[in-house]
Design a protein around this motif. Structure first.
Motif, PDB file in Angstrom:
ATOM      1  N   LEU A  19      71.877   8.596  90.999  1.00 30.92           N
ATOM      2  CA  LEU A  19      71.124   8.182  89.816  1.00 30.92           C
ATOM      3  C   LEU A  19      70.016   9.175  89.488  1.00 30.92           C
ATOM      4  CD1 LEU A  19      71.169   4.456  90.748  1.00 30.92           C
ATOM      5  CD2 LEU A  19      72.083   5.385  88.616  1.00 30.92           C
ATOM      6  N   ALA A  20      69.359   9.713  90.499  1.00 35.44           N
ATOM      7  CA  ALA A  20      68.324  10.724  90.271  1.00 35.44           C
ATOM      8  C   ALA A  20      68.929  11.971  89.630  1.00 35.44           C
ATOM      9  CB  ALA A  20      67.625  11.073  91.582  1.00 35.44           C
ATOM     10  N   GLU A  21      70.122  12.348  90.057  1.00 32.87           N
ATOM     11  CA  GLU A  21      70.802  13.501  89.454  1.00 32.87           C
ATOM     12  C   GLU A  21      71.180  13.225  87.997  1.00 32.87           C
ATOM     13  OE1 GLU A  21      72.175  17.011  90.645  1.00 32.87           O
ATOM     14  OE2 GLU A  21      70.120  16.342  90.966  1.00 32.87           O
ATOM     15  N   ASP A  68      80.176  17.169  93.414  1.00 31.02           N
ATOM     16  CA  ASP A  68      79.496  16.107  94.136  1.00 31.02           C
ATOM     17  C   ASP A  68      78.460  15.489  93.199  1.00 31.02           C
ATOM     18  OD1 ASP A  68      77.820  14.553  95.815  1.00 31.02           O
ATOM     19  OD2 ASP A  68      78.139  15.907  97.506  1.00 31.02           O
ATOM     20  N   ALA A  69      78.548  14.191  92.964  1.00 25.67           N
ATOM     21  CA  ALA A  69      77.627  13.508  92.052  1.00 25.67           C
ATOM     22  C   ALA A  69      76.190  13.541  92.560  1.00 25.67           C
ATOM     23  CB  ALA A  69      78.083  12.064  91.841  1.00 25.67           C
ATOM     24  N   ARG A  70      76.000  13.850  93.829  1.00 26.93           N
ATOM     25  CA  ARG A  70      74.648  13.937  94.394  1.00 26.93           C
ATOM     26  C   ARG A  70      74.011  15.290  94.138  1.00 26.93           C
ATOM     27  NH1 ARG A  70      76.670  12.324 100.239  1.00 26.93           N
ATOM     28  NH2 ARG A  70      78.162  13.852  99.495  1.00 26.93           N
ATOM     29  N   GLU A  71      74.816  16.260  93.699  1.00 28.26           N
ATOM     30  CA  GLU A  71      74.332  17.615  93.424  1.00 28.26           C
ATOM     31  C   GLU A  71      75.103  18.170  92.231  1.00 28.26           C
ATOM     32  OE1 GLU A  71      74.063  20.276  96.808  1.00 28.26           O
ATOM     33  OE2 GLU A  71      73.923  18.567  98.155  1.00 28.26           O
ATOM     34  N   PRO A  97      63.707   6.614  88.653  1.00 30.26           N
ATOM     35  CA  PRO A  97      62.445   7.144  88.116  1.00 30.26           C
ATOM     36  C   PRO A  97      62.566   7.647  86.679  1.00 30.26           C
ATOM     37  CG  PRO A  97      62.860   8.005  90.309  1.00 30.26           C
ATOM     38  CD  PRO A  97      64.108   7.288  89.879  1.00 30.26           C
ATOM     39  N   ASP A  98      61.493   7.485  85.924  1.00 26.21           N
ATOM     40  CA  ASP A  98      61.373   7.989  84.553  1.00 26.21           C
ATOM     41  C   ASP A  98      62.369   7.383  83.582  1.00 26.21           C
ATOM     42  OD1 ASP A  98      59.258   9.716  85.301  1.00 26.21           O
ATOM     43  OD2 ASP A  98      60.705  11.200  86.004  1.00 26.21           O
ATOM     44  N   THR A  99      62.851   6.159  83.871  1.00 31.41           N
ATOM     45  CA  THR A  99      63.762   5.489  82.944  1.00 31.41           C
ATOM     46  C   THR A  99      63.294   4.063  82.685  1.00 31.41           C
ATOM     47  OG1 THR A  99      65.241   4.633  84.679  1.00 31.41           O
ATOM     48  CG2 THR A  99      65.764   6.816  83.777  1.00 31.41           C
ATOM     49  N   THR A 100      63.699   3.533  81.535  1.00 27.13           N
ATOM     50  CA  THR A 100      63.454   2.131  81.197  1.00 27.13           C
ATOM     51  C   THR A 100      64.768   1.541  80.695  1.00 27.13           C
ATOM     52  OG1 THR A 100      62.796   2.727  78.951  1.00 27.13           O
ATOM     53  CG2 THR A 100      61.031   2.457  80.567  1.00 27.13           C
ATOM     54  N   VAL A 101      64.901   0.234  80.818  1.00 20.36           N
ATOM     55  CA  VAL A 101      66.114  -0.445  80.383  1.00 20.36           C
ATOM     56  C   VAL A 101      66.076  -0.594  78.856  1.00 20.36           C
ATOM     57  CG1 VAL A 101      67.482  -2.564  80.509  1.00 20.36           C
ATOM     58  CG2 VAL A 101      66.331  -1.691  82.552  1.00 20.36           C
ATOM     59  N   ALA A 102      67.077  -0.023  78.181  1.00 15.95           N
ATOM     60  CA  ALA A 102      67.200  -0.148  76.735  1.00 15.95           C
ATOM     61  C   ALA A 102      68.166  -1.269  76.369  1.00 15.95           C
ATOM     62  CB  ALA A 102      67.667   1.172  76.126  1.00 15.95           C
ATOM     63  N   GLN A 103      69.133  -1.529  77.246  1.00 11.76           N
ATOM     64  CA  GLN A 103      70.114  -2.588  76.997  1.00 11.76           C
ATOM     65  C   GLN A 103      70.688  -3.045  78.331  1.00 11.76           C
ATOM     66  OE1 GLN A 103      73.172  -1.470  74.200  1.00 11.76           O
ATOM     67  NE2 GLN A 103      74.362  -3.308  74.562  1.00 11.76           N
ATOM     68  N   GLN A 104      70.922  -4.354  78.439  1.00 12.64           N
ATOM     69  CA  GLN A 104      71.523  -4.925  79.647  1.00 12.64           C
ATOM     70  C   GLN A 104      72.323  -6.150  79.239  1.00 12.64           C
ATOM     71  OE1 GLN A 104      68.769  -5.649  82.847  1.00 12.64           O
ATOM     72  NE2 GLN A 104      70.199  -6.950  83.962  1.00 12.64           N
ATOM     73  N   ASP A 105      73.652  -6.067  79.377  1.00 13.86           N
ATOM     74  CA  ASP A 105      74.533  -7.158  78.975  1.00 13.86           C
ATOM     75  C   ASP A 105      75.584  -7.413  80.046  1.00 13.86           C
ATOM     76  OD1 ASP A 105      73.493  -7.561  76.273  1.00 13.86           O
ATOM     77  OD2 ASP A 105      74.389  -5.611  75.817  1.00 13.86           O
ATOM     78  N   LYS A 106      75.934  -8.681  80.239  1.00 14.82           N
ATOM     79  CA  LYS A 106      77.047  -9.053  81.107  1.00 14.82           C
ATOM     80  C   LYS A 106      78.340  -8.851  80.323  1.00 14.82           C
ATOM     81  CE  LYS A 106      75.086 -10.639  84.882  1.00 14.82           C
ATOM     82  NZ  LYS A 106      75.368 -10.066  86.173  1.00 14.82           N
ATOM     83  N   LEU A 107      79.400  -8.445  81.027  1.00 18.67           N
ATOM     84  CA  LEU A 107      80.695  -8.206  80.397  1.00 18.67           C
ATOM     85  C   LEU A 107      81.736  -9.186  80.923  1.00 18.67           C
ATOM     86  CD1 LEU A 107      80.794  -4.314  80.663  1.00 18.67           C
ATOM     87  CD2 LEU A 107      80.237  -5.666  78.643  1.00 18.67           C
ATOM     88  N   PRO A 108      82.705  -9.529  80.085  1.00 13.42           N
ATOM     89  CA  PRO A 108      83.801 -10.373  80.554  1.00 13.42           C
ATOM     90  C   PRO A 108      84.696  -9.589  81.516  1.00 13.42           C
ATOM     91  CG  PRO A 108      84.052  -9.837  78.213  1.00 13.42           C
ATOM     92  CD  PRO A 108      82.774  -9.210  78.693  1.00 13.42           C
TER      93      PRO A 108
END
Length: 136
Positions: A55-57, A25-28, A110-121
């Motif tokens: 995402l927290a996991e 389970d991706a939640r645990e 929480p505890d994360t920052t965006v290092a890269q963000q790109d749109k994809l075809p």
């Protein structure tokens, strides 16, 4: 079925770099804190129940300074695509994904920052994101 298919592929293609395949389970996640340098989620965050918990996991099992790599569709803020996404949102269960899934759900991990963000075809419908986990 998907796990069996993956195991078969590993065997048939002699993918010796694959240390193991597990279903959970991706939640645990059944991994200790800070287990991985990189955690990846391709096209899943808008289809899982409780995406914030998933995402927290992912952040929990990522080492400080590590990366969380995500490719997913996120809702457009304006334009024709935004209108189409709003119209199809009530059909999420039938479509198998949430067309109105907001990127803030991921960016607020929480505890994360965006290092890269790109749109994809094609058409920039998908977004490639790299979040960096804060150092200890």
């Amino acid at each position: 079925p998907a796990l069996a298919k993956a195991k078969r592929k590993v065997s048939e293609q002699a993918l010796t770099h694959v240390a193991g395949l597990q279903q959970m389970d991706a939640r645990e996640l059944d991994f200790p804190d800070a287990s991985f340098d990189t955690v990846a989620a391709m096209h899943i965050v808008s289809v899982v129940p409780e995406p914030e918990r998933v995402l927290a996991e992912m952040a929990r099992v990522c080492k400080p300074g590590g990366e969380i790599v995500i490719t997913n569709h996120f809702a457009s803020e304006d334009g024709v695509m935004a209108r189409i996404e709003k119209l199809t949102a009530p059909f999420a269960d039938m479509l198998g994904w949430h067309s109105d899934f907001r990127i803030e759900t991921v960016l607020d991990t929480p505890d994360t920052t965006v290092a890269q963000q790109d749109k994809l075809p094609p058409l920039g419908m998908m977004t490639f994101l790299v979040l960096r986990k804060a150092e200890g």
